[in-house]
Design a protein around this motif. Structure first.
Motif, PDB file in Angstrom:
ATOM      1  N   GLY A  89      13.733  17.264  -8.657  1.00 33.47           N
ATOM      2  CA  GLY A  89      13.949  15.867  -8.972  1.00 33.47           C
ATOM      3  C   GLY A  89      12.807  15.048  -8.409  1.00 33.47           C
ATOM      4  N   TRP A  90      12.943  13.740  -8.451  1.00 31.51           N
ATOM      5  CA  TRP A  90      11.926  12.843  -7.885  1.00 31.51           C
ATOM      6  C   TRP A  90      12.274  12.631  -6.424  1.00 31.51           C
ATOM      7  CZ3 TRP A  90      12.617   8.946 -12.490  1.00 31.51           C
ATOM      8  CH2 TRP A  90      12.120   9.547 -13.656  1.00 31.51           C
ATOM      9  N   THR A  91      11.728  13.475  -5.577  1.00 32.92           N
ATOM     10  CA  THR A  91      12.194  13.613  -4.194  1.00 32.92           C
ATOM     11  C   THR A  91      11.274  13.073  -3.102  1.00 32.92           C
ATOM     12  OG1 THR A  91      11.244  15.850  -4.127  1.00 32.92           O
ATOM     13  CG2 THR A  91      13.556  15.652  -4.784  1.00 32.92           C
ATOM     14  N   PRO A  92      10.262  12.248  -3.387  1.00 34.32           N
ATOM     15  CA  PRO A  92       9.352  11.848  -2.302  1.00 34.32           C
ATOM     16  C   PRO A  92      10.038  11.077  -1.179  1.00 34.32           C
ATOM     17  CG  PRO A  92       8.974  10.486  -4.235  1.00 34.32           C
ATOM     18  CD  PRO A  92       9.858  11.609  -4.675  1.00 34.32           C
ATOM     19  N   TRP A  93      11.163  10.415  -1.465  1.00 32.38           N
ATOM     20  CA  TRP A  93      11.857   9.651  -0.420  1.00 32.38           C
ATOM     21  C   TRP A  93      12.688  10.549   0.486  1.00 32.38           C
ATOM     22  CZ3 TRP A  93      10.025   4.936  -0.018  1.00 32.38           C
ATOM     23  CH2 TRP A  93       9.520   4.306  -1.148  1.00 32.38           C
ATOM     24  N   ASP A  94      12.801  11.821   0.144  1.00 33.00           N
ATOM     25  CA  ASP A  94      13.582  12.736   0.975  1.00 33.00           C
ATOM     26  C   ASP A  94      12.802  13.228   2.185  1.00 33.00           C
ATOM     27  OD1 ASP A  94      16.149  14.071   1.275  1.00 33.00           O
ATOM     28  OD2 ASP A  94      15.069  15.949   0.904  1.00 33.00           O
ATOM     29  N   SER A 112       3.316  23.224  -5.634  1.00 32.11           N
ATOM     30  CA  SER A 112       2.845  23.904  -6.847  1.00 32.11           C
ATOM     31  C   SER A 112       1.692  23.170  -7.511  1.00 32.11           C
ATOM     32  CB  SER A 112       3.993  24.032  -7.852  1.00 32.11           C
ATOM     33  OG  SER A 112       4.427  22.744  -8.269  1.00 32.11           O
ATOM     34  N   GLY A 113       1.482  21.892  -7.141  1.00 35.88           N
ATOM     35  CA  GLY A 113       0.437  21.107  -7.777  1.00 35.88           C
ATOM     36  C   GLY A 113       0.800  20.643  -9.174  1.00 35.88           C
ATOM     37  N   THR A 114       2.064  20.796  -9.557  1.00 39.14           N
ATOM     38  CA  THR A 114       2.487  20.362 -10.887  1.00 39.14           C
ATOM     39  C   THR A 114       2.870  18.889 -10.908  1.00 39.14           C
ATOM     40  OG1 THR A 114       4.752  21.101 -10.439  1.00 39.14           O
ATOM     41  CG2 THR A 114       3.275  22.645 -11.578  1.00 39.14           C
ATOM     42  N   GLN A 115       3.111  18.296  -9.725  1.00 45.44           N
ATOM     43  CA  GLN A 115       3.456  16.887  -9.670  1.00 45.44           C
ATOM     44  C   GLN A 115       2.767  16.217  -8.485  1.00 45.44           C
ATOM     45  OE1 GLN A 115       7.760  16.447  -9.642  1.00 45.44           O
ATOM     46  NE2 GLN A 115       7.822  16.377 -11.864  1.00 45.44           N
ATOM     47  N   ALA A 116       2.397  14.957  -8.688  1.00 46.59           N
ATOM     48  CA  ALA A 116       1.898  14.117  -7.604  1.00 46.59           C
ATOM     49  C   ALA A 116       2.742  12.847  -7.601  1.00 46.59           C
ATOM     50  CB  ALA A 116       0.422  13.780  -7.793  1.00 46.59           C
ATOM     51  N   TYR A 117       3.238  12.478  -6.420  1.00 46.96           N
ATOM     52  CA  TYR A 117       4.064  11.278  -6.274  1.00 46.96           C
ATOM     53  C   TYR A 117       3.244  10.174  -5.599  1.00 46.96           C
ATOM     54  CZ  TYR A 117       8.028  14.618  -6.551  1.00 46.96           C
ATOM     55  OH  TYR A 117       8.913  15.592  -6.925  1.00 46.96           O
ATOM     56  N   TYR A 118       3.629   8.936  -5.876  1.00 48.58           N
ATOM     57  CA  TYR A 118       3.053   7.797  -5.161  1.00 48.58           C
ATOM     58  C   TYR A 118       4.186   6.904  -4.691  1.00 48.58           C
ATOM     59  CZ  TYR A 118       0.068   3.762  -4.076  1.00 48.58           C
ATOM     60  OH  TYR A 118      -0.592   2.735  -3.438  1.00 48.58           O
ATOM     61  N   ARG A 119       4.179   6.580  -3.387  1.00 45.18           N
ATOM     62  CA  ARG A 119       5.168   5.679  -2.801  1.00 45.18           C
ATOM     63  C   ARG A 119       4.580   5.037  -1.563  1.00 45.18           C
ATOM     64  NH1 ARG A 119       8.843   8.903   1.550  1.00 45.18           N
ATOM     65  NH2 ARG A 119       8.491   6.902   2.564  1.00 45.18           N
ATOM     66  N   GLY A 120       5.227   4.007  -1.069  1.00 48.71           N
ATOM     67  CA  GLY A 120       4.846   3.376   0.177  1.00 48.71           C
ATOM     68  C   GLY A 120       5.748   3.853   1.302  1.00 48.71           C
ATOM     69  N   PRO A 121       5.557   3.318   2.502  1.00 42.80           N
ATOM     70  CA  PRO A 121       6.409   3.715   3.634  1.00 42.80           C
ATOM     71  C   PRO A 121       7.874   3.335   3.431  1.00 42.80           C
ATOM     72  CG  PRO A 121       4.388   2.676   4.414  1.00 42.80           C
ATOM     73  CD  PRO A 121       4.450   2.436   2.935  1.00 42.80           C
ATOM     74  N   GLU A 122       8.134   2.290   2.634  1.00 44.10           N
ATOM     75  CA  GLU A 122       9.490   1.816   2.391  1.00 44.10           C
ATOM     76  C   GLU A 122       9.702   1.619   0.897  1.00 44.10           C
ATOM     77  OE1 GLU A 122       9.668  -1.765   4.637  1.00 44.10           O
ATOM     78  OE2 GLU A 122       9.920  -0.750   6.573  1.00 44.10           O
ATOM     79  N   PHE A 123      10.964   1.424   0.497  1.00 45.82           N
ATOM     80  CA  PHE A 123      11.248   1.141  -0.902  1.00 45.82           C
ATOM     81  C   PHE A 123      10.464  -0.099  -1.349  1.00 45.82           C
ATOM     82  CE2 PHE A 123      15.820   3.009  -0.510  1.00 45.82           C
ATOM     83  CZ  PHE A 123      15.310   4.292  -0.650  1.00 45.82           C
ATOM     84  N   TRP A 124      10.187  -0.183  -2.650  1.00 55.30           N
ATOM     85  CA  TRP A 124       9.484  -1.340  -3.187  1.00 55.30           C
ATOM     86  C   TRP A 124      10.303  -2.615  -2.995  1.00 55.30           C
ATOM     87  CZ3 TRP A 124       4.984   0.545  -3.707  1.00 55.30           C
ATOM     88  CH2 TRP A 124       4.754   1.792  -4.297  1.00 55.30           C
ATOM     89  N   PRO A 158       0.817  -1.213   0.000  1.00 57.22           N
ATOM     90  CA  PRO A 158       0.000   0.000   0.000  1.00 57.22           C
ATOM     91  C   PRO A 158       0.853   1.266   0.000  1.00 57.22           C
ATOM     92  CG  PRO A 158      -0.777  -1.580   1.634  1.00 57.22           C
ATOM     93  CD  PRO A 158       0.552  -2.075   1.159  1.00 57.22           C
ATOM     94  N   GLY A 159       0.350   2.281  -0.667  1.00 54.10           N
ATOM     95  CA  GLY A 159       1.048   3.556  -0.723  1.00 54.10           C
ATOM     96  C   GLY A 159       0.076   4.717  -0.678  1.00 54.10           C
ATOM     97  N   VAL A 160       0.610   5.918  -0.807  1.00 50.55           N
ATOM     98  CA  VAL A 160      -0.182   7.151  -0.707  1.00 50.55           C
ATOM     99  C   VAL A 160       0.310   8.125  -1.772  1.00 50.55           C
ATOM    100  CG1 VAL A 160      -0.663   9.177   0.756  1.00 50.55           C
ATOM    101  CG2 VAL A 160      -0.658   6.879   1.756  1.00 50.55           C
TER     102      VAL A 160
END
Length: 413
Positions: A389-394, A208-220, A200-202
């Protein structure tokens, strides 16, 4: 001297504005990612109300759009208000009698067409509900869709079908112009991800609303299959605009491969599937152009490219051939071969923000990495800006989920 590079690996509609850092390609490429949504990719099978043994519970069923409604958005769902049974059949047909595929939402509140509806088209929906005693109730509705939208929100999906990505590959959806806060919940409800095995992820939005990321609590988990549908074709996105089209992709996650860079030791440690497989000296950004510290992912790989900073740095700019370049940020932070700094690698920082490694180590990394492999840099004088960059894990999980426009399930809080 601060550099920019506008090319991307799996470019969507638009590229975020370059910010500043190590390099900028002399040429710029872009490509749409994803294919028109496949039927039935919207969601998992619906969960219905428990069916009791009693035959006395009446079935109440009401549908939307209301019969005769016109000007309906091309993204419309068949809304279901049900009591006393479960939905056992939904059929949607166009004016020629051709069926439209689709699926119920998990909560059973609506049925989502598997593709964007056609403009100026009449559709008829039939929904069947079954009570606990086997008695069925059928309701129908018909409606006409709106004409072709005049103003659209451009969209993109940074994912290719049948590709293999690193364990930190986020699902990234892009919008141009950005979606305002008031409209994000409706858009987010049309972004679907399924994983096998289930993880499961969120979704979380940039400010800015220009990007939406999807990830889980941990790496896949290595070997995971990720299926995505961005079902926003014809969807109202605010300001009189509508999503340009549906997009979808199915991809896989490969082995675990992490690169950890420590400014204190001036070394990179490479960990594959939990085991250290290599260490190598590095040179990071000098004091005037420090490297960013944070958790990044490999966004793009180019065996040969050109860094050109003359358009941003004027007379102080330069044009340099670069080999084995791996992009980490929009602003131009890369891992790349730097034969000119080999003598400084492991000893002092001399770059313009990039992670310099020797030609041999650069080639070794380039041959091993996948788009989406995580790269952690720590101990520098600059903090990674969210969205560079693709920063959701930060972000920590607690901070990350604050960016969701919808309530986060209790199990994921």
């Amino acid at each position: 001297m601060r550099r920019t590079l506008v090319t991307v690996v799996a470019m969507a509609v638009i590229t975020p504005a370059a910010l500043a850092a190590c390099g900028k390609d002399a040429k710029q490429d872009s490509a749409w990612v994803g294919t028109p949504a496949a039927s039935g990719s919207a969601s998992a099978p619906a969960k219905s109300e428990p069916v009791t043994e009693s035959a006395t519970v009446p079935v109440s069923l009401a549908l939307t759009p209301a019969t005769g409604k016109t000007g309906v958005p091309l993204s419309t769902e068949i809304g279901v208000k049900l009591a006393g049974g479960k939905i056992t059949g939904v059929t949607l047909k166009d004016a020629k009698g051709a069926a439209v595929p689709g699926k119920l939402r998990d909560d059973g509140t609506s049925w989502i067409p598997g593709r964007t509806l056609s403009p100026n088209q009449k559709y008829s929906a039939t929904v069947v509900a079954t009570a606990g005693d086997g008695q069925t109730t059928t309701q129908t509705t018909s409606f006409t869709t709106m004409g072709k939208p005049g103003r659209k929100t451009g969209t993109g999906l940074y994912l290719f079908d049948d590709r293999t990505y690193g364990v930190a590959m986020p699902v990234v959806v892009e919008f141009s112009p950005g979606v305002k806060k008031a409209d994000r919940a409706a858009v987010q409800r049309r972004l679907f991800v399924s994983t096998s095995p289930a993880q499961p992820g969120v979704w979380s939005w940039t400010s800015s609303g220009t990007q939406a990321y999807y990830r889980g609590p941990e790496f896949w988990k290595p070997g995971t299959t990720i299926a995505v549908r961005v079902a926003v074709g014809g969807l109202p996105t605010g300001g009189g605009r509508y999503g340009d089209r549906d997009r979808s992709a199915t991809a896989k996650i490969g082995r675990s491969f992490e690169m950890k860079v420590d400014n204190a030791s001036k070394k990179m440690t490479v960990v594959q599937d939990g085991k250290t497989v290599k260490t190598m000296p590095v040179s990071l950004g000098k004091k005037s152009t420090p490297s960013s510290s944070g958790v990044m992912v490999v966004m793009e790989k180019k065996e040969a490219t050109v860094f050109d900073t003359t358009d941003t740095d004027g007379d102080e700019g330069y044009v340099t051939d670069i080999e084995f370049a791996q992009r980490l940020t929009w602003s131009g932070q890369y891992i790349h071969s730097a034969p000119w700094s080999v003598g400084s690698q492991g000893r002092r920082n001399v770059s313009h923000g990039c992670v310099n490694v020797s030609p041999a180590n650069a080639r070794w990394l380039f041959d091993k990495t996948l788009i989406g492999d995580p790269v952690t840099v720590k101990g520098t004088g600059d903090k990674l800006a969210y969205g560079n960059g693709w920063t959701p894990w930060d972000l920590s999980w607690a901070e990350y989920i604050k960016g969701s426009a919808l309530p986060v399930p209790a199990a994921l809080k």
